[in-house]
Design an enzyme around this catalytic site. Sequence first.
Site, PDB file in Angstrom:
ATOM      1  N   LYS A 184       0.861  -1.204   0.000  1.00  0.00           N
ATOM      2  CA  LYS A 184       0.000   0.000   0.000  1.00  0.00           C
ATOM      3  C   LYS A 184       0.886   1.239   0.000  1.00  0.00           C
ATOM      4  O   LYS A 184       1.890   1.278   0.739  1.00  0.00           O
ATOM      5  CB  LYS A 184      -0.899  -0.032   1.235  1.00  0.00           C
ATOM      6  CG  LYS A 184      -1.921   1.106   1.312  1.00  0.00           C
ATOM      7  CD  LYS A 184      -2.845   0.958   2.512  1.00  0.00           C
ATOM      8  CE  LYS A 184      -3.916   2.045   2.563  1.00  0.00           C
ATOM      9  NZ  LYS A 184      -4.862   1.886   3.681  1.00  0.00           N
ATOM     10  N   SER A 191      -9.913   2.108   2.510  1.00  0.00           N
ATOM     11  CA  SER A 191      -8.977   2.810   1.664  1.00  0.00           C
ATOM     12  C   SER A 191      -7.972   1.897   0.946  1.00  0.00           C
ATOM     13  O   SER A 191      -7.392   2.332  -0.052  1.00  0.00           O
ATOM     14  CB  SER A 191      -8.209   3.846   2.493  1.00  0.00           C
ATOM     15  OG  SER A 191      -7.409   3.208   3.479  1.00  0.00           O
ATOM     16  N   SER A 227     -10.362  -0.120   6.745  1.00  0.00           N
ATOM     17  CA  SER A 227      -9.726  -0.033   5.422  1.00  0.00           C
ATOM     18  C   SER A 227      -9.008  -1.279   4.933  1.00  0.00           C
ATOM     19  O   SER A 227      -8.576  -1.309   3.787  1.00  0.00           O
ATOM     20  CB  SER A 227      -8.729   1.122   5.401  1.00  0.00           C
ATOM     21  OG  SER A 227      -9.416   2.310   5.162  1.00  0.00           O
TER      22      SER A 227
END
Length: 494
Positions: free
Chosen positions: A80, A161, A185
Site C-alpha cells: 500500500k 482505503s 480499510s
Amino acid sequence: MSPTQLTGMTLRQARDGLLKKSFSAVELVESHIDAIATHSQLNAFITETPDLARAQAVKADERLARQEGGPLEGLPIAMKDLFCTEGVRTTAASRILGNFVPPYESTVSANLKQAGAVMLGKTSLDEFAMGSSNTTSAFGAVINPWKRRSDPEARLVPGGSSGGSAAAVAARMALAATGTDTGGSIRQPAAFCGIVGLKPTYGRCSRWGIIAFASSLDQAGPMARTVEDVAMMLQAMAGHDPKDSTSAPIAVPDFSAALTGDIRGLKIGVPKEYRPSGLSSEMVKLWDDGIDMLKDAGATPVEISLPHSKYALATYYIVAPAECSSNLARYDGVRYGLRVEGKTLDEMYAKTRAAGFGTEVRRRIMIGTYVLSAGYYDAYYAKAQKLRSLIARDFQQAFELVDVILTPTAPTPAFAIGDNDEDPVTMWLNDIFTVPTSLAGLPGLSLPTGLSADGLPLGLQLIGRPFDEETLLRVAGVLEKAAAFTALPPGLGG
Ligand code: GLN
C-alpha cells in the site's frame, strides 16, 4: 507452469513450489509483472517497481539455491502506498506528497523484505487512507475486478482505503499485499473484492514509517486470498518495534500453527445490535449461514449485546478527523512534497495546502480542527473519548462470555464508482460494522463466504480478543473451509 497457474496460486503453494524448484522466483515475479500490465485498466498501482522486483527475485533465487532465505523468500507482494519505502516514491495518494521519495523504510515493509518478499509496486488508496471507495486518490479511482451480473459495464469500487491492494490480490496481480486499517480499510475492501483481510490488534504491527492518518487507530495488516496466507504474511509483518512507542512488547506466536481446524467448544458471539432493520435479507442470510457453519463445526452461538456500538460511527468521525487534523499539520510546503509559493509565509501555507489536499481530506481537517477548538473540545472530542471507552468496555464484557464475535463486514456489496460521492455520510455508513472494533483496538478479520444475487462477493467479519489473532485465524480457517468460496472475478476463471 503457465503464467496464469503461477499467478493463480496461494502464497503457501508458491512458497512450496519455490522450495521444490517447480519454478524460480524470477519466473514467478515475471508472471506477476505481466499480470499487472494485463490489468492496468484497474489502476491498482500508483508506482510499479518491476526492475526492483526483478533484482530482488534474482537475489531470492540465489538464496533459495543455497537453501537460505526467509519464510517469504521470492514471493511477489504489493505494498500500500502509505508505507514509506526507501528510494521508492511514496504518495499516500495525495498531490501534496506527489514526489516524495522517503530516505527510509517503514518497519513493516522492512520486516517483509527481511522475510524475503519481493515488492511489485505501491498500490493506490483513498487519499491519506480517508475513505471507503478508493475514489479520492489523486491518481484516479481503482476499479474492482468483480462485475455485476445484471450490469457488467458498471465500474465498481474496490472499497477503501486499501482498494489498490485488494484489487491487486483479487485480480491475481500479487500473491498478497499490505493494507492499513483505521476504521475498516483492510476489512471492507477485502469484502468488496472477495479476499481475506486481517486488521491485527492495535500495537501488533509497528506504525513506524507508515504515513499517519489517526495514530490511535491506524494499524497495518495483511490482505491475501486465504486465511493461511494472511497468517503467513502477519507472521512476517508483526513484532515489537522500539521505534513505535505504541507497538506492543508481546511475543509473536506461530500464526499458521493456530489453524488447527478444531473449534469445538468455542463460543461465537452474535451482537443483537448489529442487525438493524435496514440490513438486506441477503446479508442477514449470509450471516445466519455463517453462524450455522460454525455451529456444525462444534462451536456454540451466543447472543451478546454491544449497546454503545450505535455511537461508534459518530465517535469515530470525531476522533479520526481530530487526529488527522493534527497529523496532517506537517504538510506545510516546507518539509515535504508540494510547495506553492506565496507573498508571505502564511499565503504559502494556505496555497500549498489548498492545492495539495483533496476535498475529503480538507473536510476531515476542518471537522478535526473544529472538534478540537477551545469552545467545542468538551462538547465533541472529550465526549467522543468517553464513548470510545464505553464501546471498548462493551467488547470487554462480551469477551467474558464468548471467544470471538461474528458480524457482516460491510452492509452492502461493492457499489459503483460515483455512488455515495455526493453524500459523505452515506459513504461513512460503510464503516458501521468495522469502526467499533477499531475504536476498541481489537483484531478483526474479513473473509468471503458468499456471492450476492448480482454475483458480487460478500464478507463476514470475525472480531477477537486483544492479541488473540490465533483464535481469530482458527475460526476463520474453519469458516473458510465450510463456506468453500471459490468464485473468481470474471475473466479470471470465474
Ligand atoms: N472508511 C474509513 C474512513 O474513511 C476508514 C478508513 C481507514 O480505515 N483508513 O475513515
